[in-house]
Write an enzyme that holds these catalytic residues in place. Sequence first.
Site, mmCIF file in Angstrom:
data_model
loop_
_atom_site.group_PDB
_atom_site.id
_atom_site.type_symbol
_atom_site.label_atom_id
_atom_site.label_comp_id
_atom_site.label_asym_id
_atom_site.label_seq_id
_atom_site.Cartn_x
_atom_site.Cartn_y
_atom_site.Cartn_z
ATOM 1 N N SER A 2 0.830 -1.212 0.000
ATOM 2 C CA SER A 2 0.000 0.000 0.000
ATOM 3 C C SER A 2 0.862 1.258 0.000
ATOM 4 O O SER A 2 2.011 1.258 0.452
ATOM 5 C CB SER A 2 -0.900 0.020 1.241
ATOM 6 O OG SER A 2 -1.724 -1.108 1.254
HETATM 7 N N1 SAM Z 1 0.296 -5.474 4.115
HETATM 8 C C1 SAM Z 1 0.999 -5.793 2.906
HETATM 9 C C2 SAM Z 1 2.357 -5.187 2.814
HETATM 10 O O1 SAM Z 1 2.756 -4.391 3.671
HETATM 11 O O2 SAM Z 1 3.028 -5.533 1.843
HETATM 12 C C3 SAM Z 1 0.218 -5.463 1.662
HETATM 13 C C4 SAM Z 1 -0.875 -6.394 1.461
HETATM 14 S S1 SAM Z 1 -1.554 -6.547 -0.135
HETATM 15 C C5 SAM Z 1 -2.363 -5.010 -0.352
HETATM 16 C C6 SAM Z 1 -2.854 -7.695 0.314
HETATM 17 C C7 SAM Z 1 -2.373 -9.046 0.683
HETATM 18 O O3 SAM Z 1 -3.447 -9.792 1.230
HETATM 19 C C8 SAM Z 1 -1.863 -9.855 -0.498
HETATM 20 O O4 SAM Z 1 -0.565 -10.298 -0.255
HETATM 21 C C9 SAM Z 1 -2.833 -11.025 -0.583
HETATM 22 O O5 SAM Z 1 -2.286 -12.219 -1.060
HETATM 23 C C10 SAM Z 1 -3.295 -11.122 0.848
HETATM 24 N N2 SAM Z 1 -4.558 -11.837 1.065
HETATM 25 C C11 SAM Z 1 -5.714 -11.768 0.346
HETATM 26 N N3 SAM Z 1 -6.659 -12.552 0.885
HETATM 27 C C12 SAM Z 1 -6.093 -13.145 1.977
HETATM 28 C C13 SAM Z 1 -6.553 -14.095 2.942
HETATM 29 N N4 SAM Z 1 -7.803 -14.592 2.911
HETATM 30 N N5 SAM Z 1 -5.707 -14.471 3.914
HETATM 31 C C14 SAM Z 1 -4.435 -13.986 3.967
HETATM 32 N N6 SAM Z 1 -3.942 -13.101 3.077
HETATM 33 C C15 SAM Z 1 -4.755 -12.686 2.095
#
Ligand code: SAM
Length: 223
Positions: free
Chosen positions: A71
């Site tokens: 983000s």
């Molecule tokens: N917080 C992260 C960072 O600092 O890099 C950015 C996160 S990115 C916007 C969203 C993340 O959520 C992705 O890596 C995606 O694979 C993960 N995600 C989506 N659905 C998920 C789930 N049900 N459980 C765990 N992770 C999930």
Amino acid sequence: MSLRRKTKTDIDYARLREKMVEDQLRRRDVRDQLVLAAMSKVERHLFVPQKHRSRAYDDCPQAIGHDQTISQPYIVASMTEHLDIDRDSKVLEIGTGCGYQSAILAEIARKVYTIERIPQLYTMARRNLQQTGYRDIECRFGDGSAGWPEAAPFDGIIVTAAAPRVPEALFDQLAPQGVLVIPLEVGGLHHQDLIKFHRTPQGIVRETLYQVRFVPMRGDVEE
Ligand code: SAM
């Protein structure tokens, strides 16, 4: 004076980070000193893929592979500020991505748990966190829709992907006075609001913060 072009190794990341904190966070509405200190300290460029490093402190999200993003700095700081956490807090993050948000949380909280469902990102985040010295963060590979019941209750839960609804397990794992911050798809796929849920003695209070744009949360929450 040398006239050669600046190479990537010449980039003064500390200065870029300072400027990011000043221009993107302080000049907007981020006031929490713990959050500002964490954002000043954590080396964001070490969490993004090599080819995007020079743009790591730009005022926008960056690709981290597998169709996912880290983000925008402001969103990381603002969501962290809304969690209302401090040195005594235990925090759960759903969506580890590259591990940057986890590191920011670890600078503030007593203990951080984080869950990622894409195996390559889980591995990358663990490596990033190891290499930058955040060895105390508990990382789990799997679907965060179920939360992390063995480690509950949490003072703060942050979801970094947009969900169609709040997984019930996350409410169950929220401590008294705990805060859950989550982007929710409201009124269709393309409109997301960042929502803050606060557990009070009178029940859960819902507050809409602002409109956001996140990658979708996958897994059981989609059913
Ligand atoms: N917080 C992260 C960072 O600092 O890099 C950015 C996160 S990115 C916007 C969203 C993340 O959520 C992705 O890596 C995606 O694979 C993960 N995600 C989506 N659905 C998920 C789930 N049900 N459980 C765990 N992770 C999930």
